[in-house]
Design an enzyme around this catalytic site. Structure first.
Site, PDB file in Angstrom:
ATOM      1  N   TYR A   1     -10.811 -27.793  86.798  1.00  0.00           N
ATOM      2  CA  TYR A   1     -11.981 -28.630  87.086  1.00  0.00           C
ATOM      3  C   TYR A   1     -11.530 -30.024  87.517  1.00  0.00           C
ATOM      4  CZ  TYR A   1     -15.807 -25.605  85.570  1.00  0.00           C
ATOM      5  OH  TYR A   1     -16.740 -24.604  85.484  1.00  0.00           O
ATOM      6  N   GLU A   2     -12.202 -30.565  88.548  1.00  0.00           N
ATOM      7  CA  GLU A   2     -11.831 -31.885  89.072  1.00  0.00           C
ATOM      8  C   GLU A   2     -13.009 -32.842  89.193  1.00  0.00           C
ATOM      9  OE1 GLU A   2      -9.401 -31.501  92.556  1.00  0.00           O
ATOM     10  OE2 GLU A   2      -8.136 -29.931  91.663  1.00  0.00           O
ATOM     11  N   HIS A   3     -14.232 -32.353  88.938  1.00  0.00           N
ATOM     12  CA  HIS A   3     -15.433 -33.192  89.000  1.00  0.00           C
ATOM     13  C   HIS A   3     -16.281 -32.921  87.756  1.00  0.00           C
ATOM     14  CE1 HIS A   3     -14.432 -34.067  93.179  1.00  0.00           C
ATOM     15  NE2 HIS A   3     -14.236 -32.773  93.341  1.00  0.00           N
TER      16      HIS A   3
END
Length: 307
Positions: A157-159
């Protein structure tokens, strides 16, 4: 002491001798280094069989990605209902079975989330509740693992919309269930050094780090032109952040940043190896490497096999 008792004692001593020899062999066997590669995110018709595989390393493919997403709104999670977004035509269950049958050192994970859907829409972590997200994630991920006969799971996950503690609880409980019930053999996370991302993975590591086998740290997210000395400092920083974690070093073949093979990546790896800190290398990604005929995959695996 009668002769039968002497024979029994002699036999026991002989068995202990062979046991000691076998244990010495096991203890002295060198640890095989790990090579990992993300594959399938950009739908460039890359197959497992395209990628060179060195038999003298442990090799993990990471299918990219299974995504918790719907296009009805933005941000638009499906609350733990993961679906396959990788190139399933070329990276199908039958092809997973074929590559694992051909190469005994190959295992295959799936990576969750990633950056965007089709390069257009950000993938957000935004659950309605911990319990609902975890229950849905367990159900959907178990189905994908069973369908593809996967060995592991990677968190990318990056956001984020939720707070770090919610992320830690959701992912931590998911990993606990998957490992406790032997649905996956190993787990990893893929953080990078950004203030919008770092608090989430550090919160997860503090509470559930014992459930995470590898840290696929995105060193290619550092600026282009990173030097060897800077890279080694970055590695030490992340080793401190993810204390006692197996930090894997990395570079991208997509023209992204960090320390490239041409500018000293393997020199940095040699330094880490001499200090006993090199646990493995991963590359982002096979999709981008195809145009160079996977030369860096060969170089990376040859380097690891020589250590």
């Amino acid at each position: 002491m009668d002769s039968s008792r002497l024979r029994i004692i002699s036999l026991l001593l002989l068995l202990l001798h062979f046991l000691f020899i076998n244990l010495s062999i096991i203890e002295s066997a060198p640890e095989r280094k790990l090579f990992r590669e993300y594959i399938g995110a950009e739908d460039k018709n890359v197959r497992f069989s395209d990628v060179p595989i060195n038999p003298d390393v442990d090799f993990h493919f990471l299918l990219s990605f299974a995504i918790d997403y719907t296009n009805t709104a933005s941000p638009s999670p499906t609350n733990g209902d993961f679906r396959v977004y990788w190139d399933s035509a070329n990276l199908s269950p039958s092809q997973v079975s074929a590559i694992k049958a051909k190469h005994s050192n190959v295992k295959i994970s799936m990576s969750l989330a990633g950056d965007t859907v089709n390069g257009k829409h950000n993938v957000y972590f935004n659950p309605t509740s911990v319990n609902t997200w975890v229950a849905n994630a367990i159900h959907s991920i178990t189905q994908i693992v069973d369908q593809y006969d996967l060995d592991g799971i990677d968190i990318d996950y990056e956001h984020f919309v939720s707070d770090p503690d919610t992320f830690a609880e959701c992912i931590g409980k998911l990993l606990f269930y998957l490992k406790q019930n032997q649905i996956v053999l190993f787990t990893s996370i893929a953080p990078y050094d950004d203030d919008s991302v770092k608090p989430y993975y550090l919160a997860l590591w503090r509470k559930y780090g014992h459930l995470i086998d590898y840290v696929n740290f995105q060193f290619y997210a550092y600026p282009k032109g990173t030097s060897v000395s800077q890279f080694l400092k970055y590695f030490d920083t992340q080793s401190s952040n993810y204390y006692r974690g197996k930090i894997l070093v990395s570079f991208g073949t997509d023209g992204s940043g960090g320390l490239s093979p041409e500018n000293g990546f393997f020199k940095a790896c040699s330094s880490l190896s001499k200090e006993g800190k090199l646990h493995g290398i991963f590359i982002w990604s096979a999709d981008d490497s195809k145009k160079a005929n996977f030369k860096y995959e060969r170089q990376s695996q040859d380097f690891l096999a020589s250590q």
